[in-house]
Design an enzyme around this catalytic site. Structure first.
Site, PDB file in Angstrom:
ATOM      1  N   ILE A   1       0.815  -1.224   0.000  1.00  0.00           N
ATOM      2  CA  ILE A   1       0.000   0.000   0.000  1.00  0.00           C
ATOM      3  C   ILE A   1       0.845   1.269   0.000  1.00  0.00           C
ATOM      4  O   ILE A   1       0.365   2.333  -0.353  1.00  0.00           O
ATOM      5  CB  ILE A   1      -0.993  -0.019   1.187  1.00  0.00           C
ATOM      6  N   HIS A  53      -2.589  -4.119  11.263  1.00  0.00           N
ATOM      7  CA  HIS A  53      -2.674  -3.527  12.602  1.00  0.00           C
ATOM      8  C   HIS A  53      -2.332  -4.539  13.688  1.00  0.00           C
ATOM      9  O   HIS A  53      -2.192  -4.189  14.850  1.00  0.00           O
ATOM     10  CB  HIS A  53      -4.081  -2.965  12.847  1.00  0.00           C
ATOM     11  N   SER A  64       3.785   2.402   2.539  1.00  0.00           N
ATOM     12  CA  SER A  64       4.856   2.628   3.515  1.00  0.00           C
ATOM     13  C   SER A  64       5.476   1.312   3.957  1.00  0.00           C
ATOM     14  O   SER A  64       4.813   0.274   3.985  1.00  0.00           O
ATOM     15  CB  SER A  64       4.311   3.384   4.729  1.00  0.00           C
TER      16      SER A  64
END
Length: 758
Positions: A434, A697, A436
């Protein structure tokens, strides 16, 4: 009748992000649970004292959370997903962290709770999970413990509790489908028990948050309020608390409730105060949220005084923040680098407390001295209207000149896709990330040294170049198909662009909580926006020079920059978004000239920008889509435009997602088990999609089989030739070892699926 003031909540993280540091130290095993608990105690004591010293009459208790206040409420009710339960059924702080971060009691990975946006803010809450026949019990006494703490310190307090109907509304059914509202009678006894405990402690008022009342709720949910609050009445006085919008459409339901007071947000809401006063039972306390808890601008207290004075002595009155100050930075006095004029326009959480005190004093005892004090306080924000820092004639002219042609690509998607296939020649199931990559201590140190003048520009660029080179090499080694430069130079996806655009200013300590331990420091939009020079081109061009594979240019989209900044309040959000779009349109053009053929314009905030009421959606979606297209449509046909969105539910905005006309959209789907793809299937979404195959996450590394299974599930809904393979989100917060392993598994899963197709 004396007017009192109160806040609906206060920032939890601490001025120096002490809570974040303590959490992460504990998670890493570098500190004990007792050390973590001590940090929480110190922060709560400090924040109560600071609010009291600033002149707040009733300080909130129960607004502090170790991870998220909705998750705290789940634990209060004993609602712990089975996969996270302790064998003996007990609940402790580790239970809470496991739900938020994704671990079983054994230490093995277990899916974290789903995370989504708190109404239309940038804060995320952990979605409660409900199952049929579920049992609830008072499981976690954090609220009561903190009430005892605050009382022992001698504070006048007002406990805060998330209301039962909003709590159920925010949750999701897991397993066999049923109506989660049917659980209301099961959770009410726990609420009764908590209120009884508060009454025992001599508490007079409890703030019971029901922000769901600003929404257009189904009738059966509205009907549930009366019996629910009938069951809760009597032990303490209840301040029914709403925020983020108006309540006029639900006033008939509200005024019939057996509560003693109502809080309304008169900043975000547009309720007529005179009508509200007339419609509510005359004995009710009316609490008016007049100080904006969601922005950083100084209040025009003189205007508020004029608006509120007619209500004084007409009924019991309180003044409050519009919503919790959770969404504000803590203390403007800590900002030493802001220009004096700009600083005079701002107020952070502590200053907002002082504003409440000043306005309350003036309304309680109006005299010439008090009115002069209000006028002096309000003068800077009034002077801002004519400041040259705010207005740029060139930007205004360019905005006025936009035509319908400026927002359309030259060819439709099918024709563009053909030219892009020829240009890039990518395999089936193309893999990418995505944007980073892990922000290591070394990278952060490099940026900090440069920012603080310990490192010159040349050495800084050399250092960043090395990290970009490493990111490209890692991706080549892993076998990814479309690469990224890794964003080593970027502190934050919005802050970075704001720093390179005119019209923004930045704070040193303006931190606000995003979720768990993640804090963001939003830029402040103070005036018209323009781009003085290229922002991302140098690094994108360098990264592309290191590889034969395509490297994506990475931009944050106009709607996200708007939503994740503190916006101006003197022009419309549409105007701000289109100003940003024009600035970034020039960036797209410059990236193309530099040879970048794939450009990603991230719009993770598109959905969260939606107004809370559907009646207002269409107008927002129209300008939000137009802003994205204004940004992207300058691209040539063989340039592939990607966009990324996260934490989204798409069903109700599919028309608008399709209208963006991005060539590829990547979305966050792993936590919802590809549920989101149903929307794309039902809509027959025409362009390409990259459903996120693992949750970044969580520190868990997905297996090849797990990813393969998700991709097969995706291919049942979307033709395989239009599917991309990618993580859910950027990898900035992860470490390299888990990133390598997860991406290697992802690439292998894609390769296996390709082999099946041969």
């Amino acid at each position: 009748m004396t007017i009192l003031n109160h806040t609906l909540g206060f920032p939890r993280v601490g001025l120096k992000r002490e809570l974040k540091k303590a959490q992460e130290s504990y998670w890493a095993g570098n500190s004990t649970q007792e050390e973590l608990l001590n940090v929480g105690r110190e922060l709560r004591a400090r924040h109560w004292q600071q609010q009291q010293q600033a002149g707040v009459d009733l300080v909130p208790v129960g607004d502090f959370a170790w991870y998220d206040h909705v998750l705290t409420t789940s634990l209060l009710l004993g609602n712990v997903p089975e996969r996270h339960q302790n064998a003996d059924g007990s609940i402790d702080i580790d239970t809470l962290f496991r739900i938020g971060r994704g671990r079983a009691p054994t230490g093995k990975p277990a899916a974290a709770a789903e995370m989504t946006k708190w109404f239309n803010t940038n804060y995320h809450y952990m979605v409660p999970e409900f199952q049929q026949g579920q049992q609830f019990k008072l499981g976690w006494t954090q609220l009561l413990d903190e009430v005892d703490e605050a009382l022992a310190l001698g504070h006048k307090i007002k406990p805060v509790l998330l209301g039962p109907i909003t709590y159920l509304w925010l949750g999701k059914v897991k397993g066999e489908q049923f109506d989660r509202l049917s659980l209301l009678n099961d959770i009410l006894p726990v609420y009764q028990q908590v209120l009884a405990e508060l009454a025992k402690r001599g508490i007079e008022w409890v703030q019971i948050d029901e922000p769901a009342l600003v929404l257009e709720l189904p009738q059966e949910w509205l009907d549930a309020y009366q019996p629910a609050y009938q069951a809760l009445q009597g032990q303490v006085k209840l301040l029914l608390t709403t925020y983020f919008d108006s309540i006029g459409h639900n006033i008939d339901t509200i005024r019939a409730l057996p509560v003693q007071g109502l809080h309304v947000d008169v900043v975000a809401g547009h309720d007529d105060l005179a009508v509200l006063h007339k419609n509510l039972p005359k004995e009710w306390l009316l609490s008016l949220g007049v100080i904006n808890g969601r922005n950083v601008w100084r209040a025009d207290l003189s205007s508020w005084f004029e608006r509120l004075q007619p209500l004084v002595n007409s009924r019991p009155l309180w003044l409050g923040s519009s919503c919790s100050l959770l969404h504000s930075p803590i203390d403007l006095n800590e900002e030493t680098r802001l220009d004096a004029e700009v600083k005079s326009w701002f107020a952070f959480a502590l200053q907002k407390c002082a504003e409440l005190a000043l306005l309350t004093q003036a309304l309680n005892a109006p005299n010439d001295a008090k009115l002069a004090e209000l006028a002096a306080y309000s003068a800077p924000i009034r002077a801002r209207r004519s400041s040259s820092r705010v207005h740029n004639a060139q930007v205004e002219q360019r905005l006025a000149a936009i035509t319908s042609q400026d927002i359309e690509r030259q060819l439709p998607y099918e024709a563009r896709a053909e030219t892009q296939r020829k240009r890039f020649n990518l395999p089936a199931w193309p893999t990418t990330t995505i944007g980073s990559f892990p922000q290591t201590t070394e990278i952060r140190g490099l940026r900090l040294d440069f920012k603080q003048g310990r490192l010159d520009g040349k050495n800084y660029r050399t250092g960043i170049s090395e990290h970009i080179k490493q990111a490209i090499a890692e991706q080549e080694r892993l076998g990814l198909d479309v690469l990224v430069h890794g964003e080593a130079e970027r502190n934050d996806m919005v802050e970075y662009f704001g720093e390179h655009l005119d019209g923004f200013v930045f704070t040193q300590n303006g931190w606000v909580q995003s979720y768990g331990s993640r804090c963001v420091k939003p830029p402040v939009i103070i005036g018209d926006i323009s781009r003085p020079e290229a922002i991302t081109v140098e690094w994108a061009k360098y990264a592309q020079s290191l590889t034969e594979k395509p490297v994506k240019g990475m931009l944050t989209g106009p709607v996200t920059i708007l939503c994740w900044s503190f916006p101006r309040e003197d022009v419309s959000r549409e105007t701000i978004a289109k100003q940003i779009a024009l600035a970034l349109r020039d960036e797209v053009e410059d990236l193309e000239k530099a040879g970048i053929g794939i450009i990603q314009i991230d719009e993770p905030a598109l959905r969260e920008g939606l107004p809370l009421r559907r009646a207002d959606w269409q107008a927002y979606l129209q300008w939000a889509v137009d802003a994205f297209k204004l940004n992207a449509a300058v691209a040539q046909n063989d340039t592939q435009i990607h966009t990324h969105m996260c934490y989204c539910e798409f069903n109700d905005i599919m028309d608008s997602i399709a209208a963006l006309d991005a060539d590829v959209i990547t979305i966050e789907t792993s936590r919802s088990d590809m549920e989101l793809l149903e929307s794309f299937e039902d809509f027959a979404y025409p362009n390409e999609i990259g459903p996120g195959v693992y949750d970044i996450h969580s520190p868990n590394v997905p297996s090849v089989e797990w990813i393969e299974a998700l991709l097969r599930k995706a291919a049942q809904r979307i033709p395989a030739e239009r599917l991309w393979v990618n993580p859910d989100c950027g990898l900035k917060t992860r470490g390299w070892p888990e990133t390598r392993q997860a991406l290697a598994n992802m690439v292998l899963a894609a390769q296996r699926l390709r082999e099946e197709q041969i």
